[in-house]
Design a protein around this motif. Structure first.
Motif, PDB file in Angstrom:
ATOM      1  N   SER A  31       1.571  13.072 -39.145  1.00 28.65           N
ATOM      2  CA  SER A  31       1.409  13.136 -38.035  1.00 28.65           C
ATOM      3  C   SER A  31       1.140  13.804 -37.038  1.00 28.65           C
ATOM      4  CB  SER A  31       2.458  12.533 -37.085  1.00 28.65           C
ATOM      5  OG  SER A  31       3.919  13.271 -37.829  1.00 28.65           O
ATOM      6  N   TYR A  32       1.291  15.353 -37.954  1.00 23.41           N
ATOM      7  CA  TYR A  32       0.988  16.644 -37.505  1.00 23.41           C
ATOM      8  C   TYR A  32       1.997  17.393 -36.930  1.00 23.41           C
ATOM      9  CZ  TYR A  32      -3.375  16.958 -40.307  1.00 23.41           C
ATOM     10  OH  TYR A  32      -4.385  16.634 -41.355  1.00 23.41           O
ATOM     11  N   THR A  33       3.142  16.632 -36.761  1.00 24.79           N
ATOM     12  CA  THR A  33       4.165  16.936 -35.932  1.00 24.79           C
ATOM     13  C   THR A  33       4.567  18.177 -36.002  1.00 24.79           C
ATOM     14  OG1 THR A  33       5.194  15.035 -35.004  1.00 24.79           O
ATOM     15  CG2 THR A  33       5.975  16.755 -34.730  1.00 24.79           C
ATOM     16  N   SER A  34       5.017  19.386 -35.380  1.00 21.52           N
ATOM     17  CA  SER A  34       5.325  20.446 -36.214  1.00 21.52           C
ATOM     18  C   SER A  34       6.572  20.810 -35.426  1.00 21.52           C
ATOM     19  CB  SER A  34       3.948  21.965 -35.177  1.00 21.52           C
ATOM     20  OG  SER A  34       4.483  22.137 -34.212  1.00 21.52           O
ATOM     21  N   HIS A  35       7.606  22.310 -36.105  1.00 21.75           N
ATOM     22  CA  HIS A  35       8.391  22.211 -35.766  1.00 21.75           C
ATOM     23  C   HIS A  35       8.856  24.132 -35.740  1.00 21.75           C
ATOM     24  CE1 HIS A  35       9.451  18.302 -37.120  1.00 21.75           C
ATOM     25  NE2 HIS A  35      10.227  18.042 -35.759  1.00 21.75           N
ATOM     26  N   TYR A  54       6.332  16.830 -46.055  1.00 15.96           N
ATOM     27  CA  TYR A  54       6.169  17.490 -45.360  1.00 15.96           C
ATOM     28  C   TYR A  54       6.480  19.466 -45.757  1.00 15.96           C
ATOM     29  CZ  TYR A  54       8.871  19.760 -40.960  1.00 15.96           C
ATOM     30  OH  TYR A  54       8.965  20.639 -39.482  1.00 15.96           O
ATOM     31  N   TYR A  62      10.383  14.790 -46.190  1.00 14.47           N
ATOM     32  CA  TYR A  62      10.266  14.991 -44.958  1.00 14.47           C
ATOM     33  C   TYR A  62      11.706  14.268 -44.930  1.00 14.47           C
ATOM     34  CZ  TYR A  62      11.374  15.255 -39.780  1.00 14.47           C
ATOM     35  OH  TYR A  62      11.990  15.286 -38.419  1.00 14.47           O
ATOM     36  N   ILE A  97       5.285  21.378 -40.594  1.00 16.76           N
ATOM     37  CA  ILE A  97       4.713  20.778 -40.181  1.00 16.76           C
ATOM     38  C   ILE A  97       4.618  19.588 -40.796  1.00 16.76           C
ATOM     39  CG2 ILE A  97       2.556  22.066 -41.573  1.00 16.76           C
ATOM     40  CD1 ILE A  97       1.086  20.574 -39.213  1.00 16.76           C
TER      41      ILE A  97
END
Length: 124
Positions: free
Chosen positions: A55-59, A33, A101, A51
């Motif tokens: 999954s490339y999920t970002s915050h 992460y 993560y 990120i």
């Protein structure tokens, strides 16, 4: 081990844009992460954006949401932070960081590896 090197900082006027880049070494980059933090003089280091590797999920922090965009290219082992509509309060040293993560992605304690930092100065 992961080594991180930031680039792209500089001086910009309020309302302008900058793009920070973070080059990573190491074979397991895609599993990390990746986060961007910043630290202004006399203040604590704060989370800006992060990120996930697969999954490339970002915050994003509330202070930059809608203005900054984080992205990554696992094939190039690169992470980017596109910063638009910059404000004087965005002035800080920006750090790239890598960690495993967890739900505490906003905490510096989650990250095992840090870059040397890149100065961003926004003039009014």
């Amino acid at each position: 081990q992961v080594q991180l090197v930031e680039s792209g900082g500089g001086l910009v006027q309020a309302g302008g844009s900058l793009r920070l880049s973070c080059a990573a070494s190491g074979r397991t980059f895609s599993t990390y992460y990746m986060g961007w933090f910043r630290q202004a003089p006399g203040k604590e280091r704060e989370f800006v954006a992060g990120i996930a590797g697969g999954s490339y999920t970002s915050h994003y922090s509330d202070s930059v949401k809608g203005r900054f965009t984080i992205s990554r290219d696992n094939s190039k082992k690169m992470v980017y932070l596109q910063m638009n509509s910059l404000k004087p309060e965005d002035t800080a040293v920006y750090y790239c960081a890598a960690g495993t993560y967890s739900s505490s992605y906003y905490s510096p304690q989650m990250y095992h590896h840090w870059g040397q930092g890149s100065q961003v100065t926004v003039s009014s």
